[in-house]
Design a protein around this motif. Structure first.
Motif, PDB file in Angstrom:
ATOM      1  N   VAL A  72       0.846  -1.211   0.000  1.00 23.40           N
ATOM      2  CA  VAL A  72       0.000   0.000   0.000  1.00 23.40           C
ATOM      3  C   VAL A  72       0.875   1.253   0.000  1.00 23.40           C
ATOM      4  N   LEU A  73       1.909   1.250   0.861  1.00 22.81           N
ATOM      5  CA  LEU A  73       2.819   2.413   0.903  1.00 22.81           C
ATOM      6  C   LEU A  73       3.516   2.610  -0.443  1.00 22.81           C
ATOM      7  N   SER A  74       3.969   1.501  -1.043  1.00 20.92           N
ATOM      8  CA  SER A  74       4.683   1.586  -2.328  1.00 20.92           C
ATOM      9  C   SER A  74       3.774   2.172  -3.405  1.00 20.92           C
ATOM     10  N   TRP A  75       2.508   1.746  -3.389  1.00 20.84           N
ATOM     11  CA  TRP A  75       1.539   2.218  -4.387  1.00 20.84           C
ATOM     12  C   TRP A  75       1.437   3.741  -4.352  1.00 20.84           C
ATOM     13  N   PHE A  76       1.418   4.294  -3.129  1.00 17.45           N
ATOM     14  CA  PHE A  76       1.278   5.744  -3.006  1.00 17.45           C
ATOM     15  C   PHE A  76       2.615   6.477  -3.183  1.00 17.45           C
ATOM     16  N   LEU A  77       3.713   5.836  -2.750  1.00 21.63           N
ATOM     17  CA  LEU A  77       5.021   6.505  -2.822  1.00 21.63           C
ATOM     18  C   LEU A  77       5.615   6.479  -4.221  1.00 21.63           C
ATOM     19  N   PHE A  78       5.315   5.419  -4.958  1.00 20.14           N
ATOM     20  CA  PHE A  78       6.025   5.193  -6.213  1.00 20.14           C
ATOM     21  C   PHE A  78       5.929   6.347  -7.227  1.00 20.14           C
ATOM     22  N   PRO A  79       4.757   6.929  -7.460  1.00 19.80           N
ATOM     23  CA  PRO A  79       4.709   8.010  -8.450  1.00 19.80           C
ATOM     24  C   PRO A  79       5.702   9.139  -8.145  1.00 19.80           C
ATOM     25  N   GLY A  80       5.842   9.484  -6.856  1.00 24.50           N
ATOM     26  CA  GLY A  80       6.802  10.531  -6.476  1.00 24.50           C
ATOM     27  C   GLY A  80       8.237  10.129  -6.747  1.00 24.50           C
ATOM     28  N   VAL A  81       8.538   8.853  -6.505  1.00 22.55           N
ATOM     29  CA  VAL A  81       9.898   8.346  -6.742  1.00 22.55           C
ATOM     30  C   VAL A  81      10.179   8.292  -8.242  1.00 22.55           C
ATOM     31  N   TRP A  82       9.218   7.810  -8.988  1.00 20.74           N
ATOM     32  CA  TRP A  82       9.387   7.545 -10.421  1.00 20.74           C
ATOM     33  C   TRP A  82       9.449   8.821 -11.245  1.00 20.74           C
ATOM     34  N   GLU A  83       8.670   9.812 -10.848  1.00 25.38           N
ATOM     35  CA  GLU A  83       8.554  11.002 -11.684  1.00 25.38           C
ATOM     36  C   GLU A  83       9.584  12.065 -11.354  1.00 25.38           C
ATOM     37  N   GLU A  84      10.467  11.799 -10.416  1.00 25.86           N
ATOM     38  CA  GLU A  84      11.470  12.836 -10.114  1.00 25.86           C
ATOM     39  C   GLU A  84      12.875  12.332 -10.386  1.00 25.86           C
ATOM     40  N   ALA A 120      23.454  27.781 -26.009  1.00 22.56           N
ATOM     41  CA  ALA A 120      24.746  27.095 -25.942  1.00 22.56           C
ATOM     42  C   ALA A 120      24.596  25.738 -25.255  1.00 22.56           C
ATOM     43  N   ASN A 121      25.617  24.901 -25.418  1.00 25.55           N
ATOM     44  CA  ASN A 121      25.623  23.619 -24.697  1.00 25.55           C
ATOM     45  C   ASN A 121      25.510  23.890 -23.198  1.00 25.55           C
ATOM     46  N   GLY A 122      24.637  23.163 -22.548  1.00 29.60           N
ATOM     47  CA  GLY A 122      24.476  23.343 -21.103  1.00 29.60           C
ATOM     48  C   GLY A 122      23.565  24.493 -20.733  1.00 29.60           C
ATOM     49  N   SER A 123      22.918  25.097 -21.726  1.00 32.50           N
ATOM     50  CA  SER A 123      22.037  26.232 -21.411  1.00 32.50           C
ATOM     51  C   SER A 123      20.662  25.768 -20.924  1.00 32.50           C
ATOM     52  N   GLY A 124      20.388  24.463 -21.039  1.00 29.89           N
ATOM     53  CA  GLY A 124      19.136  23.933 -20.482  1.00 29.89           C
ATOM     54  C   GLY A 124      18.073  23.595 -21.518  1.00 29.89           C
ATOM     55  N   LYS A 125      18.459  23.435 -22.773  1.00 28.85           N
ATOM     56  CA  LYS A 125      17.470  23.132 -23.823  1.00 28.85           C
ATOM     57  C   LYS A 125      16.769  21.791 -23.557  1.00 28.85           C
ATOM     58  N   SER A 126      17.572  20.779 -23.293  1.00 28.79           N
ATOM     59  CA  SER A 126      16.986  19.446 -23.059  1.00 28.79           C
ATOM     60  C   SER A 126      16.152  19.435 -21.782  1.00 28.79           C
ATOM     61  N   THR A 127      16.641  20.134 -20.764  1.00 27.26           N
ATOM     62  CA  THR A 127      15.880  20.218 -19.503  1.00 27.26           C
ATOM     63  C   THR A 127      14.543  20.899 -19.750  1.00 27.26           C
ATOM     64  N   LEU A 128      14.554  21.968 -20.560  1.00 30.21           N
ATOM     65  CA  LEU A 128      13.307  22.689 -20.852  1.00 30.21           C
ATOM     66  C   LEU A 128      12.307  21.768 -21.558  1.00 30.21           C
ATOM     67  N   LEU A 129      12.796  20.960 -22.502  1.00 31.48           N
ATOM     68  CA  LEU A 129      11.877  20.066 -23.212  1.00 31.48           C
ATOM     69  C   LEU A 129      11.270  19.016 -22.283  1.00 31.48           C
ATOM     70  N   ARG A 130      12.079  18.517 -21.350  1.00 30.25           N
ATOM     71  CA  ARG A 130      11.544  17.546 -20.378  1.00 30.25           C
ATOM     72  C   ARG A 130      10.505  18.208 -19.472  1.00 30.25           C
ATOM     73  N   LEU A 131      10.753  19.460 -19.123  1.00 29.54           N
ATOM     74  CA  LEU A 131       9.773  20.195 -18.303  1.00 29.54           C
ATOM     75  C   LEU A 131       8.474  20.373 -19.083  1.00 29.54           C
ATOM     76  N   LEU A 132       8.600  20.735 -20.368  1.00 27.66           N
ATOM     77  CA  LEU A 132       7.404  20.947 -21.191  1.00 27.66           C
ATOM     78  C   LEU A 132       6.643  19.638 -21.431  1.00 27.66           C
ATOM     79  N   ALA A 133       7.401  18.527 -21.473  1.00 30.82           N
ATOM     80  CA  ALA A 133       6.756  17.225 -21.681  1.00 30.82           C
ATOM     81  C   ALA A 133       6.092  16.709 -20.405  1.00 30.82           C
ATOM     82  N   GLY A 134       6.383  17.369 -19.284  1.00 24.48           N
ATOM     83  CA  GLY A 134       5.836  16.901 -18.003  1.00 24.48           C
ATOM     84  C   GLY A 134       6.624  15.738 -17.438  1.00 24.48           C
ATOM     85  N   LEU A 135       7.828  15.513 -17.966  1.00 26.93           N
ATOM     86  CA  LEU A 135       8.652  14.407 -17.485  1.00 26.93           C
ATOM     87  C   LEU A 135       9.579  14.830 -16.356  1.00 26.93           C
TER      88      LEU A 135
END
Lengths: 224, 226
Positions: A212-224, B54-69
Motif C-alpha cells: 500500500v505504501l509503495s503504491w502511493f510513494l512510487f509516483p513521487g519516486v518515479w517522476e522525479e 549554448a551547450n548546457g544552457s538547459g534546452k533538453s531540460t526545458l523540453l523535459r519540463l514541457l513534456a511533463g517528465l
C-alpha cells in the motif's frame, strides 16, 4: 483500474521478453543460488541443523539471491536509458505493478530453485510442504514488494548496485527474521506452538503495508 | 479530452485549434546548479518553436519540463485547450518527446518497441499501422531485428518513430537531426510539417537547418556554468 492492470501486464510482458532474451537476472540468480546452496551443503552436511538453523540458512540464501537479481528491472531501465521511454509509455501505477509482478516471478523462480536444492544438498527433511509453500509465498510477496520500491529509489542514485545492497538490509531484515520464525513448522516445529503462525501473519501484514505504501510513494519516486 | 492513441502516421490526429503549451516563470535546479531560471514561453496550435542556446544552457531540460517528465523547482508548465488546463494525466497522453537521452529497448525489435509503446499507452496497434510507421522512418526491412544492431542514425529514426507513433498534439524534438543523413533530415522536415496540423511542436537545436522549420526562436541565455 482496468487501464492500470492492462498497462502493468504490458510492462510485465516487456520485461519478461527482455529477460528471456538476455537472461541477465536469471543467470545471476541461478549462479548465486546453486553456488551458495552447494557451498552450504558442503560445509554443513552432517552438522545436524535444528529447525531454526535450517530455516535461517535457506532464507539467507534466498535473500542474497534476491539482492543479486531483483534490483535489475529498475536499474536496467536507468542504466540503458530506457527510463524516459517507459515514463512516456506507461503511468507510474502501471509501471510499479508490472515491475512488482516481474519481481514476484523472479522471486518465485529463486524459491523454486533454492528450496529443492537446499533439501537435496543438506539432507533437510521438509515435514510440512504445504506450510513451507505458504511461508514461501508470503516471503516472495514481501521480499519482491520491498525490493521493487527500493530498486526504484536506488535506480535514481549513483553507484546503484552497492546502494541497493546497503538500502535493502534494514528493509528486508524484519521480514527475513519473521520468515525464519515462520518456517519452523516446515522443518519440524509444531504449528500450534503459536509463534510461527503469528510470524506468518506478521509477514503478511508487513507485505500488505509495504505494498500500500509503495503504491502511493512510487509516483513521487518515479517522476522525479 | 484525452488524445486518441493511434499508431497510424497516415491517419491525421484530430487538430485541436485552441491548444496552448505554456511555461510560466519556470526554474529548474539540479542540486545547487540552477539550469533554468524563471523562464516563460507559450506555443499555440499550428506553431513550431525552436529553442536555441549554448551547450548546457538547459534546452533538453526545458523540453523535459514541457513534456511533463520533469517537475520544475519553481513556476509551472501546463497544456490548455480552449482556455482550460488539461489534467496531469491528459497532458501525459498528449505529449511525446524524442531526445538523444531516450533509448528504445535494445533487445526488442523495432516492431516490438512500437507495439509495446502503443499497447502500454492504451492503443491496440495492428500489424498494418506498425508497418506504416516503419515505412515512414525508412526502416521497413529492419523492423524485425533487435534495435541493438542499429547504427546511431537508425536509432535516431527509431526515436522519431516512437515519438510520432501517438500522433501527439504536443511534439517535443530534442536535436531531431542528430546523426541523420539527408534522407533522415527530410523525414524530420516531414514530421515537423505534419505536426503543424496536429498541434504544437518545439524543437531544441543548435542546427540551423532544424531551426529553419520553426516559425520563431527562443534563445536560452548562458550555460549551466554561467
Amino acid at each position: 483500474m482496468k487501464g492500470t492492470l492492462r498497462g502493468a501486464w504490458i510492462v510485465f510482458l516487456k520485461d519478461a521478453r527482455s529477460e528471456f532474451r538476455t537472461r541477465y537476472a536469471l543467470s545471476a540468480i541461478l549462479l548465486f543460488a546453486v553456488a551458495s546452496v552447494a557451498l552450504a551443503g558442503f560445509v554443513l552436511r552432517g552438522a545436524m541443523l535444528d529447525e531454526r538453523q535450517a530455516a535461517a540458512v535457506v532464507w539467507l540464501i534466498v535473500f542474497f539471491a534476491a539482492a543479486t537479481g531483483l534490483a535489475r528491472p529498475f536499474v536496467q531501465e536507468a542504466e540503458s536509458g530506457t527510463e524516459l521511454l517507459l515514463r512516456q509509455a506507461a503511468r507510474p501505477e502501471a509501471v510499479w505493478l508490472g515491475k512488482f509482478a516481474f519481481s514476484l516471478g523472479l522471486m518465485a523462480a529463486i524459491e523454486l530453485i533454492v528450496f529443492p536444492l537446499f533439501g537435496a544438498f543438506l539432507g533437510v527433511d521438509v515435514r510440512r510442504p504445504g506450510w513451507l509453500a505458504a511461508v514461501a509465498a508470503a516471503g516472495a510477496v514481501s521480499l519482491s514488494g520491498a525490493t521493487t520500491i527500493l530498486a526504484a529509489m536506488v535506480a535514481k542514485a549513483r553507484a546503484r548496485s552497492s546502494v541497493f545492497a546497503v538500502a535493502a538490509l534494514p528493509v528486508l531484515l524484519p521480514p527475513l527474521v519473521l520468515l525464519v520464525e515462520a518456517s519452523g513448522p516446515a522443518f519440524g516445529v509444531s504449528v500450534g506452538a503459536g509463534q510461527p503462525r503469528e510470524a506468518l501473519l506478521a509477514v503478511m501484514s508487513y507485505s500488505g503495508i509495504l505494498i500500500v505504501l509503495s503504491w502511493f510513494l512510487f509516483p513521487g519516486v518515479w517522476e522525479e | 479530452m484525452t488524445a486518441e492513441f493511434t499508431l497510424s502516421p497516415e491517419r491525421p490526429a484530430e487538430f485541436i485549434p485552441e491548444l496552448r503549451l505554456v511555461a510560466d516563470g519556470v526554474s529548474r535546479s539540479f542540486g545547487p546548479r540552477k539550469v533554468i531560471r524563471s523562464l516563460s514561453l507559450e506555443v499555440a496550435s499550428g506553431e513550431v518553436l525552436a529553442v536555441r542556446g549554448a551547450n548546457g544552457s538547459g534546452k533538453s531540460t526545458l523540453l523535459r519540463l514541457l513534456a511533463g517528465l520533469l517537475r520544475p523547482t519553481g513556476g509551472e508548465t501546463w497544456v490548455e485547450v480552449r482556455g482550460r488546463r488539461v489534467s496531469r494525466e491528459q497532458r501525459w497522453a498528449m505529449a511525446a518527446l524524442a531526445a538523444p537521452a531516450i533509448q528504445p529497448y535494445l533487445h526488442l525489435t523495432l516492431a516490438e518497441n512500437l507495439r509495446f509503446l502503443g499497447a502500454a499507452r492504451g492503443g491496440a496497434p495492428d500489424a498494418g499501422s506498425v508497418a506504416d510507421l516503419c515505412r515512414l522512418v525508412g526502416l521497413s526491412d529492419r523492423r524485425d531485428e533487435p534495435v541493438a544492431s542499429f547504427s546511431s542514425g537508425m536509432l535516431q529514426r527509431v526515436r522519431l518513430a516512437l515519438a510520432v507513433a501517438a500522433r501527439p498534439p504536443v511534439l517535443l524534438l530534442d536535436e531531431p537531426s542528430q546523426c541523420l543523413d539527408g534522407e533522415g533530415r527530410a523525414l524530420v522536415a516531414k514530421i515537423v510539417e505534419a505536426q503543424r496540423s496536429a498541434g504544437v511542436c518545439v524543437i531544441a537545436t543548435n542546427d540551423d537547418s532544424d531551426a529553419a522549420f520553426a516559425d520563431r526562436s527562443f534563445v536560452l541565455e548562458g550555460s549551466a556554468d554561467a
